[in-house]
Write a protein that holds these residues in place. Structure first.
Motif, PDB file in Angstrom:
ATOM      1  N   SER A   1      -2.758  -8.049  -8.773  1.00  0.00           N
ATOM      2  CA  SER A   1      -1.682  -7.221  -8.236  1.00  0.00           C
ATOM      3  C   SER A   1      -2.058  -6.786  -6.826  1.00  0.00           C
ATOM      4  N   ASP A   2      -1.075  -6.258  -6.107  1.00  0.00           N
ATOM      5  CA  ASP A   2      -1.371  -5.711  -4.788  1.00  0.00           C
ATOM      6  C   ASP A   2      -2.321  -4.521  -4.888  1.00  0.00           C
ATOM      7  N   GLU A   3      -2.191  -3.726  -5.947  1.00  0.00           N
ATOM      8  CA  GLU A   3      -3.095  -2.578  -6.099  1.00  0.00           C
ATOM      9  C   GLU A   3      -4.543  -3.042  -6.247  1.00  0.00           C
ATOM     10  N   GLU A   4      -4.754  -4.064  -7.088  1.00  0.00           N
ATOM     11  CA  GLU A   4      -6.106  -4.598  -7.226  1.00  0.00           C
ATOM     12  C   GLU A   4      -6.555  -5.212  -5.907  1.00  0.00           C
ATOM     13  N   GLY A   5      -5.644  -5.926  -5.232  1.00  0.00           N
ATOM     14  CA  GLY A   5      -5.996  -6.559  -3.972  1.00  0.00           C
ATOM     15  C   GLY A   5      -6.438  -5.566  -2.923  1.00  0.00           C
TER      16      GLY A   5
END
Length: 362
Positions: A132-136
């Motif tokens: 996800s963008d959050e993990e990224g």
């Protein structure tokens, strides 16, 4: 298992003189005639450059085989129009770069002037998938201190316009002329990351999101973190090592985020100094240790990186191969050292390029 893809930029050269040749359009025309590699090769900013991108791979052996195959295919296509390809991050010989005619490239030349004209530099970008963008963004925040080590390992640009620059990676110094290039502060969330990019676009200084040239960023086109600090590596084995360590960094950072560990709060000022030191020294002198931002022998810092990502590499089955590859690289030296040793032996930058053409496919 996180998949990894690699983009490499290769220098088109005359196989006899070693001089860079502005023939990327002709090479791509040959590719189009063959009708097999059109999704692999593409143009870049300058006509002396040819880029290829691998498919996402989960096995590093498969990734290495594809890099070698793409390099050989690039050489085959270039050979049909009397060119060769060299995995060199700058041209050792004097060159007059030719900016491509694409509308985007013409905008860049108009806006940035000589900084665009002189950007005949060739890199290696590693894409590692994220959930996800959050993990990224959590990964981008946590890999920051370690990226300079990848720059030192890959350093392959000691010469510029026929002269020794005294740098191992002069490409990275030229790259810093872009207004958006370099290390970033801690974002803290995907929302803040995207807002920062939107604010940059709103200034009119960059054309689009793809011109947010962060050292590590979210890919605009793929669900990946893109790590952009490496020179194109002289040897395919080094490119695989950089990709392996990049995946290890991404996985380690994601685990730290899930465990609630905060990223190291190093300032952008210190990260810029670490990047400069890596560009200057490569693997021959000291680097700034990512944990404390103080000088330490390059080998010590490389070993610290291996230790930092060791658990992730062990879980993916890459630890032994990465350690062995690091050992070989430290003994042989990176591309910058190989180029300088070739010049010392032959006394000719032409011979350096010709020999590096051979190294590119090994």
């Amino acid at each position: 298992m996180r998949t990894v893809g690699v983009e490499e930029e290769l220098l088109l050269v005359d196989p006899e003189t070693g001089e860079a040749r502005a023939r990327s359009g002709a090479v791509l025309a040959r590719v189009a005639q063959d009708d097999v590699d059109q999704d692999v090769f593409e143009k870049e900013l300058h006509e002396q450059m040819l880029e290829f991108a691998t498919h996402p791979q989960s096995d590093m052996g498969d990734l290495g085989a594809e890099i070698v195959r793409c390099r050989k295919e690039a050489a085959r296509h270039a050979g049909k129009i009397g060119c060769a390809v060299a995995a060199l991050a700058t041209s050792p010989l004097p060159v007059s770069p030719a900016v491509g005619i694409h509308r985007r490239y013409q905008w860049m030349e108009e806006q940035y002037g000589i900084a665009t004209q002189e950007q005949l530099v060739l890199g290696c970008h590693v894409h590692v998938c994220v959930e996800s963008d959050e993990e990224g963004v959590a990964v981008v925040d946590r890999v920051r201190p370690w990226l300079a080590v990848l720059s030192a390992l890959s350093a392959n640009s000691p010469f510029w316009q026929g002269k020794d620059t005294s740098y191992s990676s002069y490409r990275s110094r030229v790259w810093q002329r872009w207004p958006s290039a370099g290390p970033t502060e801690i974002f803290g969330s995907a929302q803040r990351y995207h807002q920062r990019v939107a604010d940059m676009l709103a200034t009119g200084t960059i054309l689009d999101e793809a011109m947010a040239y962060f050292d590590a960023r979210l890919s605009r086109n793929y669900p990946t973190v893109e790590i952009r600090v490496a020179d194109v590596c002289l040897h395919a084995e080094t490119a695989v090592l950089v990709a392996t360590l990049a995946r290890g960094l991404v996985e380690t950072a994601a685990r730290e985020w899930r465990a609630g560990r905060e990223p190291a709060d190093h300032s952008v000022s210190l990260l810029r100094l670490a990047a400069w030191r890596a560009a200057r020294s490569g693997l021959t002198e000291v680097l700034l240790h990512p944990a404390v931002m103080r000088p330490a022998p390059a080998e010590t810092v490389v070993r610290a990186l291996l230790e930092h990502v060791g658990e992730a590499l062990a879980d993916s089955g890459d630890l032994d191969r990465a350690q062995e590859s690091c050992d070989r690289l430290l003994r042989r030296g990176n591309g910058a050292r190989v180029q300088r040793e070739l010049l010392k032996r032959t006394g000719s930058l032409r011979d350096v390029v010709v020999e590096c053409v051979r190294h590119t496919q090994t």
